[in-house]
Scaffold this motif. Structure first.
Motif, mmCIF file in Angstrom:
data_model
loop_
_atom_site.group_PDB
_atom_site.id
_atom_site.type_symbol
_atom_site.label_atom_id
_atom_site.label_comp_id
_atom_site.label_asym_id
_atom_site.label_seq_id
_atom_site.Cartn_x
_atom_site.Cartn_y
_atom_site.Cartn_z
ATOM 1 N N GLY B 227 6.239 4.774 1.295
ATOM 2 C CA GLY B 227 6.730 4.047 2.457
ATOM 3 C C GLY B 227 7.626 4.932 3.303
ATOM 4 O O GLY B 227 7.523 4.968 4.533
ATOM 5 N N ALA B 228 8.490 5.668 2.620
ATOM 6 C CA ALA B 228 9.386 6.583 3.324
ATOM 7 C C ALA B 228 8.566 7.669 4.022
ATOM 8 O O ALA B 228 8.796 7.993 5.201
ATOM 9 N N GLU B 229 7.603 8.167 3.307
ATOM 10 C CA GLU B 229 6.752 9.220 3.850
ATOM 11 C C GLU B 229 6.009 8.737 5.103
ATOM 12 O O GLU B 229 5.855 9.479 6.088
ATOM 13 N N SER B 242 9.202 -1.171 17.684
ATOM 14 C CA SER B 242 10.398 -1.996 17.504
ATOM 15 C C SER B 242 10.284 -2.847 16.249
ATOM 16 O O SER B 242 11.225 -3.515 15.847
ATOM 17 N N ALA B 243 9.103 -2.816 15.632
ATOM 18 C CA ALA B 243 8.910 -3.575 14.396
ATOM 19 C C ALA B 243 7.971 -2.806 13.486
ATOM 20 O O ALA B 243 7.154 -2.003 13.938
ATOM 21 N N LEU B 244 8.123 -3.069 12.191
ATOM 22 C CA LEU B 244 7.292 -2.363 11.208
ATOM 23 C C LEU B 244 6.873 -3.341 10.125
ATOM 24 O O LEU B 244 7.709 -4.056 9.557
ATOM 25 N N MET B 251 7.132 -0.382 -0.419
ATOM 26 C CA MET B 251 6.990 0.544 0.700
ATOM 27 C C MET B 251 7.986 0.216 1.795
ATOM 28 O O MET B 251 8.564 1.116 2.407
ATOM 29 N N ALA B 252 8.201 -1.070 2.028
ATOM 30 C CA ALA B 252 9.162 -1.479 3.054
ATOM 31 C C ALA B 252 10.544 -0.934 2.719
ATOM 32 O O ALA B 252 11.283 -0.463 3.588
ATOM 33 N N THR B 253 10.866 -0.995 1.438
ATOM 34 C CA THR B 253 12.160 -0.497 0.985
ATOM 35 C C THR B 253 12.316 0.994 1.280
ATOM 36 O O THR B 253 13.341 1.442 1.801
ATOM 37 N N VAL B 272 11.780 -5.185 10.092
ATOM 38 C CA VAL B 272 10.816 -4.801 9.055
ATOM 39 C C VAL B 272 10.390 -6.007 8.230
ATOM 40 O O VAL B 272 11.218 -6.819 7.824
ATOM 41 N N ILE B 273 9.100 -6.112 8.027
ATOM 42 C CA ILE B 273 8.563 -7.181 7.177
ATOM 43 C C ILE B 273 7.733 -6.558 6.062
ATOM 44 O O ILE B 273 6.966 -5.621 6.288
#
Lengths: 339, 339
Positions: B227-229, B242-244, B251-253, B272-273
DNA sequence: TTGTATGCGTTATCAC
DNA sequence: GTGATAACGCATACAA
């Protein structure tokens, strides 16, 4: 369900011949072999493992007993995944039975797998005492390994992490950094692991001649919620502390949240250490240090021992694993991993 | 191992009588009954379940097939715990078999449990196609339920979450709030669930006449690291959003961590959702909204259906479950849980 | 109320 | 090479 007998009739041979082509043992002519394969194909025959296991007296199966209250979190996932991998690598199937919520039920689960004639057993006990487990290990011909519990008699049949030593090391780490007022959140009441970790905390304080302050010890239930609640309790009691040790990362996570909400700067004002090293922690609570129990390695060792025993081997010594102390916010200590 | 025959001899009765006292069926005199119990006690007799199951043609056992790549995280824990509870409540044992890493191995695991003569099966497929599963369901007399996959023919034998609709709803939620540039992190390649969630994302955009921007879609692997990648990749590509939406909370974390490190204010600058509603999330990433899949309820329904079928019942309709949209940072939406 | 006999679906030991 | 046949440990219909 179509049986071996029917396949035999279809192929115009006897049961014995069908059995031979299936097992690959014993001589069997090419013509017959092919007819048998064709018959199997046509009939959609599937062997009855119950009958086979009854006849051969072995099931190619390894049983795992664990209480569903432990199913939560990454610890269990890691354990199970590793166990499944090991079993797979050795052509065996893993059978999981639920130890449920009492010693009696835990014993039932063990007996269920034994009655199913599993070749070997892994027990991750939650309720049964070391003595009861010793008795179980001794009274069965199947090799049995106990995880995370120190047996008294069958020391070679258990593999455990030295939670107490790891906990002590973690607390000493804090003391070495100058902390004196160290709060502690215990695990759920009655959990042996919880008791060990608390003991390690007390050991460290005693060793460094720091007086034990009961007001700094509060009980948790392993969950993030209970960790947060524990902090509330500490703060309400007017306790003051510069460091906090939670008996697992979930509780540490909840505790950190509550501390943060209460206006504490982390880790500057309060250093927090947990146990388990849950996967999301580095991303969500970077200020959290964690003591990891190498559960994968423990399981690997456990099953390897079982397989060795199944081959007639025997062991004399048990192994103790100590968690690897992970300090994310600064330089990590060298892992002191003992085996 | 001491057998029933030996117990019979010890008690001075026949095997049949011992069998009767054990099963509780059929008449048996008090004197004989007591002698049998004493003999069992003395000999430490344990019934051989293999033999019993072979004779009775039923195992009081429910099989669960699942790939160990899914063992990670709270989703699996919840599923397994619920399944174990259900089995327990109905006096049955749950048997878990590993579907491993391919369709062939998944099929092997299914056949293993079938060959073991499990009374019923729950399959949480990862590799087998709907058609293959349909064929498996039809070609066996044991009741089989498929979780999280839409079957074509045996619609009454599957229970699934409508990941696509849930994903669409989540994205529409964002759009309603004024978001136009919405990034999306997919799940691991080849995962049906990943595909569904991506489709829902596209559905929402299409419905609101927002042009699909491929530069905003990047592939993840379900882990926090990936997720970070993914976020790094988005930022490197100069994408602006503006949203993810990440295809799961892990992955969100990871994504949130990376966004935070990159200087974004959350959720002000980026909403983020995620999906799954992992337990630690409310404590660690309060800015994260999440769509929860009610896996516990799905499992409960699944096993209830199996038990009903074992009693000779039949169903005609399948059920679709939709995740409950949890919006922690503001007012929560009413749960739209469909069954 | 109890015992005898047969079946469950395999494997394995013999003869042939 | 192949086919009877006896285990394996238990359940159960049928006799007694």
């Amino acid at each position: 369900m179509t049986t071996m007998q029917e396949v035999a009739k279809l192929a115009g041979v006897s049961k014995a011949t069908v059995s031979r082509v299936l097992s690959g043992k014993g001589y069997v002519g090419k013509a017959a072999r092919e007819r048998v394969f064709k018959a199997i194909e046509e009939s959609g025959y599937r062997p009855n493992l119950l009958a086979r296991q009854l006849a051969t007296q072995q099931s190619q199966t390894i049983g795992l007993v664990m209480t569903n209250t432990l199913y939560n979190g990454s610890y269990f996932s890691e354990l199970l995944a590793q166990a499944a991998h090991m079993a797979e690598d050795h052509g065996r199937q893993l059978l999981l039975a639920d130890g449920k919520h009492s010693a009696a039920q835990e014993r039932e689960a063990i007996e269920f797998l034994l009655d199913l004639r599993c070749d070997a057993l892994v027990i991750y006990p939650r309720f049964l005492s070391a003595d009861e487990l010793d008795e179980i290990v001794m009274s069965h011909r199947q090799p049995i390994m106990v995880l995370n519990r120190r047996l008294r008699k069958n020391v070679s049949h258990c593999i455990f992490a030295d939670h107490r030593a790891a906990s002590q090391a973690a607390v000493e780490q804090l003391i070495r950094r100058g902390h004196r007022d160290i709060a502690f959140i215990t695990g759920a009441q009655g959990s042996p692991t919880a008791i060990e970790r608390l003991s390690g905390y007390k050991d460290a304080l005693a060793k460094q001649a720091i007086a034990l302050n009961d007001a700094l010890i509060v009980e948790g239930k392993w969950t993030p919620e209970s960790g947060a609640e524990a902090v509330t309790q500490l703060l309400d009691n007017g306790a003051s502390f510069s460091a906090l040790v939670a008996s697992n990362d979930n509780m540490a996570t909840g505790a950190i949240k509550r501390l943060h909400d209460a206006g504490f700067a982390l880790p500057e004002q309060v250093s927090v250490i947990g146990f388990d090293d849950i996967p999301v922690a580095p991303f969500t609570v970077p200020s959290l240090s964690s003591v990891k129990v190498p559960v994968s390695d423990m399981v690997k060792d456990t099953i390897n021992k079982l397989l060795f025993m199944l081959d007639g081997g025997a062991f004399n010594a048990s192994s103790a694993f100590t968690g690897e102390l992970i300090l994310r916010e600064s330089v990590a200590n060298g892992p002191f991993y003992t085996k």
